[in-house]
Write a protein that holds these residues in place. Structure first.
Motif, PDB file in Angstrom:
ATOM      1  N   VAL A  90      50.351  30.955  51.141  1.00  0.00           N
ATOM      2  CA  VAL A  90      49.281  30.732  52.125  1.00  0.00           C
ATOM      3  C   VAL A  90      47.940  31.166  51.545  1.00  0.00           C
ATOM      4  N   GLU A  91      47.921  32.349  50.933  1.00  0.00           N
ATOM      5  CA  GLU A  91      46.679  32.874  50.358  1.00  0.00           C
ATOM      6  C   GLU A  91      46.208  32.049  49.170  1.00  0.00           C
ATOM      7  N   LEU A  92      47.148  31.574  48.340  1.00  0.00           N
ATOM      8  CA  LEU A  92      46.772  30.757  47.189  1.00  0.00           C
ATOM      9  C   LEU A  92      46.054  29.489  47.645  1.00  0.00           C
ATOM     10  N   LEU A  93      46.568  28.837  48.685  1.00  0.00           N
ATOM     11  CA  LEU A  93      45.913  27.632  49.196  1.00  0.00           C
ATOM     12  C   LEU A  93      44.486  27.937  49.626  1.00  0.00           C
ATOM     13  N   GLY A  94      44.294  29.010  50.378  1.00  0.00           N
ATOM     14  CA  GLY A  94      42.953  29.347  50.845  1.00  0.00           C
ATOM     15  C   GLY A  94      41.991  29.608  49.702  1.00  0.00           C
ATOM     16  N   ARG A  95      42.454  30.306  48.676  1.00  0.00           N
ATOM     17  CA  ARG A  95      41.562  30.635  47.555  1.00  0.00           C
ATOM     18  C   ARG A  95      41.274  29.427  46.685  1.00  0.00           C
ATOM     19  N   LEU A  96      42.262  28.574  46.478  1.00  0.00           N
ATOM     20  CA  LEU A  96      42.007  27.383  45.676  1.00  0.00           C
ATOM     21  C   LEU A  96      41.077  26.417  46.383  1.00  0.00           C
ATOM     22  N   ARG A  97      41.186  26.333  47.685  1.00  0.00           N
ATOM     23  CA  ARG A  97      40.349  25.372  48.405  1.00  0.00           C
ATOM     24  C   ARG A  97      38.884  25.790  48.459  1.00  0.00           C
ATOM     25  N   ASN A 148      47.955  39.888  50.201  1.00  0.00           N
ATOM     26  CA  ASN A 148      46.860  40.168  49.275  1.00  0.00           C
ATOM     27  C   ASN A 148      47.315  40.740  47.942  1.00  0.00           C
ATOM     28  N   ARG A 149      48.594  40.732  47.688  1.00  0.00           N
ATOM     29  CA  ARG A 149      49.126  41.336  46.466  1.00  0.00           C
ATOM     30  C   ARG A 149      48.624  40.617  45.204  1.00  0.00           C
ATOM     31  N   LEU A 150      48.469  39.304  45.279  1.00  0.00           N
ATOM     32  CA  LEU A 150      48.127  38.508  44.102  1.00  0.00           C
ATOM     33  C   LEU A 150      46.663  38.086  44.076  1.00  0.00           C
ATOM     34  N   ARG A 151      45.814  38.805  44.776  1.00  0.00           N
ATOM     35  CA  ARG A 151      44.411  38.404  44.897  1.00  0.00           C
ATOM     36  C   ARG A 151      43.705  38.354  43.548  1.00  0.00           C
ATOM     37  N   ARG A 152      44.007  39.283  42.644  1.00  0.00           N
ATOM     38  CA  ARG A 152      43.321  39.311  41.348  1.00  0.00           C
ATOM     39  C   ARG A 152      43.687  38.083  40.520  1.00  0.00           C
ATOM     40  N   MET A 153      44.958  37.745  40.509  1.00  0.00           N
ATOM     41  CA  MET A 153      45.389  36.555  39.792  1.00  0.00           C
ATOM     42  C   MET A 153      44.782  35.297  40.412  1.00  0.00           C
ATOM     43  N   ASP A 154      44.791  35.209  41.738  1.00  0.00           N
ATOM     44  CA  ASP A 154      44.261  34.025  42.421  1.00  0.00           C
ATOM     45  C   ASP A 154      42.776  33.827  42.130  1.00  0.00           C
ATOM     46  N   ARG A 155      42.024  34.906  42.177  1.00  0.00           N
ATOM     47  CA  ARG A 155      40.582  34.791  41.920  1.00  0.00           C
ATOM     48  C   ARG A 155      40.308  34.368  40.493  1.00  0.00           C
ATOM     49  N   TRP A 156      41.100  34.869  39.560  1.00  0.00           N
ATOM     50  CA  TRP A 156      40.944  34.463  38.171  1.00  0.00           C
ATOM     51  C   TRP A 156      41.265  32.980  38.007  1.00  0.00           C
ATOM     52  N   ILE A 157      42.335  32.532  38.629  1.00  0.00           N
ATOM     53  CA  ILE A 157      42.705  31.117  38.564  1.00  0.00           C
ATOM     54  C   ILE A 157      41.583  30.251  39.122  1.00  0.00           C
ATOM     55  N   ALA A 158      41.060  30.623  40.287  1.00  0.00           N
ATOM     56  CA  ALA A 158      39.987  29.835  40.903  1.00  0.00           C
ATOM     57  C   ALA A 158      38.764  29.770  39.995  1.00  0.00           C
ATOM     58  N   ALA A 159      38.453  30.883  39.327  1.00  0.00           N
ATOM     59  CA  ALA A 159      37.261  30.927  38.478  1.00  0.00           C
ATOM     60  C   ALA A 159      37.446  30.153  37.182  1.00  0.00           C
ATOM     61  N   THR A 160      38.629  30.212  36.593  1.00  0.00           N
ATOM     62  CA  THR A 160      38.829  29.628  35.267  1.00  0.00           C
ATOM     63  C   THR A 160      39.436  28.233  35.293  1.00  0.00           C
ATOM     64  N   HIS A 161      40.136  27.893  36.374  1.00  0.00           N
ATOM     65  CA  HIS A 161      40.835  26.603  36.431  1.00  0.00           C
ATOM     66  C   HIS A 161      40.307  25.719  37.556  1.00  0.00           C
ATOM     67  N   GLY A 162      39.308  26.206  38.267  1.00  0.00           N
ATOM     68  CA  GLY A 162      38.780  25.455  39.404  1.00  0.00           C
ATOM     69  C   GLY A 162      38.254  24.084  39.031  1.00  0.00           C
ATOM     70  N   ALA A 163      37.565  23.979  37.891  1.00  0.00           N
ATOM     71  CA  ALA A 163      37.001  22.691  37.485  1.00  0.00           C
ATOM     72  C   ALA A 163      38.090  21.647  37.258  1.00  0.00           C
TER      73      ALA A 163
END
Length: 259
Positions: free
Chosen positions: A47-54, A9-24
């Motif tokens: 592993v966490e990045l895959l889950g958040r992007l999906r 969970n160390r990179l959760r903030r970055m991952d959530r930002w990526i999903a929100a801004t680059h998801g489209a």
């Protein structure tokens, strides 16, 4: 090779930002490939990045890339549909051009004068802009060991775009506490006369002026401080992101030597 410190969970903030801004961008792509570059001694961040992007792009795939072969071998048992691990480095050993390269806590061991060349090399591997798409995204930054404080630069094929400051608001005394997590391109520039130093000084002043809002919680105080900051700085995001303890500023305003 980095130390490879990899807390879940160390990179959760970055991952959530990526999903929100680059998801489209990821949703529109036929084969949305993301690279977790330098994932470290354990594969948790990939592993966490895959889950958040999906959650925003169900077809997304993640490739974890590490320069240490033993780390790649240790990660292989975690491979599954959409998740693979490869040995390599800045050449980004994947087929085609990825839509995302995330490099967290990778460049901290390099000298500042090496950063531009690394950025250029990685940006050259990104999917190009075409047909209304802005192309791929490189996200490069630094965070603390448990992900409470994080600063990253977002770059496209054309170069750097923005800088994002993200924090767990309950642990923040003042915005300039984030200075210790500035990415390599900026951390040595936090001195009087440099734009990032001026920005953090102004942010601290806005935070102090917003002290009366602390009675409503740290989130409301942060939102008020960012609203005031917009008068002098090109903040590019909206209150929806500020509520997450984030603020994003155009790179040109913080780039070394621009003020």
């Amino acid at each position: 090779m980095t130390r490879g410190t990899t807390n879940p969970n160390r990179l959760r903030r970055m991952d959530r930002w990526i999903a929100a801004t680059h998801g489209a961008e990821l949703r529109r792509a036929q084969d949305p490939v993301a690279v977790d570059l330098g994932y470290g001694a354990a594969p948790w961040t990939a592993v966490e990045l895959l889950g958040r992007l999906r959650t925003v792009a169900p077809r997304a795939r993640v490739v974890g890339v590490e320069i240490e072969p033993e780390r790649v071998a240790a990660a292989r048992p975690y491979e599954r549909d959409g998740l693979a691990f490869r040995h390599g480095g800045f050449e980004v050993p994947v087929t085609g051009r990825p839509l995302l390269v995330r490099a967290a806590n990778v460049l901290r061991q390099y000298d500042e004068d090496e950063v531009a060349a690394v950025w250029q090399r990685l940006c050259a591997r990104l999917a190009p802009a075409a047909g209304g798409s802005r192309g791929g995204l490189l996200v490069e930054g630094t965070c603390d060991e448990i992900g409470r404080r994080h600063v990253w630069v977002a770059l496209g094929p054309e170069g750097p775009r923005t800088v994002t400051f993200a924090t767990r608001l309950g642990s923040l005394e003042r915005p300039s506490d984030l200075a210790e997590r500035l990415p390599k391109a900026l951390i040595h520039r936090n001195v009087p006369g440099e734009p990032v130093h001026t920005f953090l000084r102004d942010f601290d002043r806005a935070w102090a002026a917003a002290a009366p809002y602390a009675s409503y919680g740290a989130r409301q105080r942060w939102i008020r401080a960012v609203r005031d900051l917009r008068a002098d700085w090109p903040v590019t995001d909206s209150p929806a992101r500020w509520r997450q303890g984030e603020v994003t500023v155009a790179w040109g305003a913080l780039a070394p030597g621009t003020r």
